[in-house]
Design an enzyme around this catalytic site. Structure first.
Site, PDB file in Angstrom:
ATOM      1  N   GLU A  76       0.810  -1.199   0.000  1.00 49.49           N
ATOM      2  CA  GLU A  76       0.000   0.000   0.000  1.00 49.49           C
ATOM      3  C   GLU A  76       0.858   1.269   0.000  1.00 49.49           C
ATOM      4  O   GLU A  76       0.567   2.214  -0.730  1.00 49.49           O
ATOM      5  CB  GLU A  76      -0.918  -0.005   1.224  1.00 49.49           C
ATOM      6  CG  GLU A  76      -2.026   1.013   1.108  1.00 49.49           C
ATOM      7  CD  GLU A  76      -3.050   0.873   2.220  1.00 49.49           C
ATOM      8  OE1 GLU A  76      -2.730   0.236   3.245  1.00 49.49           O
ATOM      9  OE2 GLU A  76      -4.156   1.401   2.048  1.00 49.49           O
ATOM     10  N   ASP A  77       1.910   1.278   0.812  1.00 54.56           N
ATOM     11  CA  ASP A  77       2.675   2.513   1.005  1.00 54.56           C
ATOM     12  C   ASP A  77       3.788   2.730  -0.019  1.00 54.56           C
ATOM     13  O   ASP A  77       4.253   3.853  -0.185  1.00 54.56           O
ATOM     14  CB  ASP A  77       3.279   2.553   2.422  1.00 54.56           C
ATOM     15  CG  ASP A  77       2.202   2.629   3.490  1.00 54.56           C
ATOM     16  OD1 ASP A  77       1.020   2.798   3.109  1.00 54.56           O
ATOM     17  OD2 ASP A  77       2.529   2.512   4.679  1.00 54.56           O
TER      18      ASP A  77
END
Ligand code: MN
Length: 462
Positions: A76-77
């Site tokens: 996600e990051d």
């Protein structure tokens, strides 16, 4: 390499049984991915995945869980540096699936009705595919709660605490992970009710000496009585968590001084036999309070918890609770389903574990039947929070029912046909109305008559 990781690495080395080379690779990838990123608090981001992996190590989860914990925020990051294919190739499909599950598993606020239902559903799906997803999610939330005060607006803090209390803590409870459950509760309630909790802490501190000396006196007597009988045991005191104290005071409108089970004494022995021996011994030292005795060894709770609980009256008239368990039971009481994981390595059969998964399957099936998401939500919340009772058939078979069940629920649980033909019920050998609320340990006998159909009135009862 960070100091925090070095510490964790040493701990894993000491615990043994871990693939440290694989763990190193996972850590290095996480470090590369999160390089330059900061938490809202200003610390390097990598502190967070290390802390989550550390909690997983405390739960004694396996190598793949530790790897997935390091990688849980990478997709996600930092999508430019890590993706699922790559993780699968480097660490295998288990790690990839867990990371994927944790990434997708988002629980938005309960107030956002439909969205949250959709996500809860995903959560359960994920959970029944691999329980490690939920365990990492709990570890993730625990670290976020531990560090919540430094980096969020007060409103956002309260929202997160609310969510933790309504979804994550009950989930930890349901999986029997008492250690995480009680810490999540305490961290949340301190955000939600800071003044009340500060009051409780102050009062506890003020009476600490008195309470400690009372409990230590009882502990000393138990130790010497057990030693005399040749029972090897660890005896110590434990204090209720702040959240439970707060709840009890609010629910029962009590002052702190009126709560008698703030402290309990815990006896830990090697065998089940010694549990009952210890029970016999302490019941000769003090009188037990009738109705407060619970044998969760003979009848474990649904979350696998086992112990004997009894409340005794001390010589000065003060009641106190004693819990008796074996070391195995103690491990399960603290770590629940996680206690089963490490030695399982995937596929081996484990009855308790299967039972957990079975619960999830039932929830999913229910949800498909119920259809309406709001009702499903209520069902889930009910099921996560509420306890069960155990009742007996006249033959001594044990049945588990939701608390609040009545004889008619019992009849249908035994057999639909028996339910349909019910004309009356006896509880503990006495005739009772069909809407009598059943209590733990009741012996329930259903009186039937052939040719009777279900009555319309029953819809109101069962
Ligand atoms: Mn995270």
């Amino acid at each position: 390499m960070t100091v925090q990781y070095e510490e964790l690495y040493k701990r894993l080395e000491k615990l043994g049984g871990y693939d440290l080379e694989k763990i190193n690779r996972a850590y290095n990838l996480a470090e590369r991915c999160h390089e330059g990123q900061l938490r809202i608090s200003g610390e390097p981001y990598i502190i967070h995945p290390i802390a989550v992996a550390k909690i997983c190590a405390e739960l004694q989860l396996d190598t793949d869980s530790i790897c997935a914990a390091f990688l849980h925020d990478t997709i996600e990051d930092c999508p430019d540096k890590a993706n699922l294919q790559m993780i699968k190739k480097e660490f295998g499909s288990d790690v990839a699936e867990i990371v994927d599950g944790v990434t997708k598993l988002k629980i938005p606020f309960v107030t956002k009705q439909d969205e949250s239902i959709e996500n809860l559903r995903k959560m359960f799906m994920a959970m029944s595919s691999d329980i490690r997803i939920i365990l990492i999610k709990l570890a993730d939330r625990l670290h976020n709660m531990r560090t919540i005060s430094s980096h969020r607006s007060p409103l956002r803090q309260k929202e997160i605490a609310e969510e933790t209390l309504s979804i994550y803590a009950p989930l930890a409870h349901r999986l029997g992970i008492f250690k995480i459950k009680s810490e999540l509760e305490d961290l949340s309630i301190q955000v939600l009710e800071p003044e009340r909790i500060a009051d409780i802490k102050l009062s506890l501190a003020a009476e600490k000496e008195e309470r400690d000396s009372f409990i230590n006196e009882q502990i000393a007597r138990i130790r010497s009585a057990l030693a005399e009988a040749g029972v090897k045991a660890e005896v110590n005191g434990r204090i209720k968590n702040y959240y439970s104290i707060f709840n009890k005071m609010r629910r029962q409108q009590k002052e702190l001084s009126e709560i008698f089970d703030l402290n309990a004494i815990r006896i830990i022995v090697n065998t089940v036999r010694e549990c009952y021996e210890s029970l016999g011994i302490i019941h000769t030292l003090w009188k037990p309070i009738p109705g407060r005795f619970k044998d969760y060894i003979a009848m474990p709770k649904q979350n696998m918890y086992q112990s004997i609980h009894t409340t005794l009256i001390a010589d000065n008239g003060m009641p106190f609770e004693v819990q008796i368990r074996t070391w195995d039971m103690h491990r399960i009481a603290e770590y629940g389903i996680a206690a089963h994981w490490r030695y399982k390595e995937g596929k081996s059969a484990d009855a308790d574990f299967d039972k957990k998964v079975e619960w999830l399957r039932q929830m999913l099936e229910w949800q498909q039947e119920v259809g309406d998401s709001r009702e499903f939500m209520e069902t889930v919340k009910h099921d996560l929070v509420n306890d069960y009772i155990y009742v007996f058939s006249p033959k001594g078979d044990v049945y588990e029912l939701p608390s609040g069940s009545v004889p008619l629920d019992f009849a249908y649980r035994v057999h639909t046909q028996i339910g349909h033909q019910t004309v009356g019920a006896k509880v503990n050998h006495r005739l009772v109305p069909l809407d009598t609320e059943l209590q733990n340990g009741d012996i329930v006998e259903i009186l039937t008559a052939k040719g009777r159909g279900p009555s319309r009135d029953w819809l109101k009862i069962a």
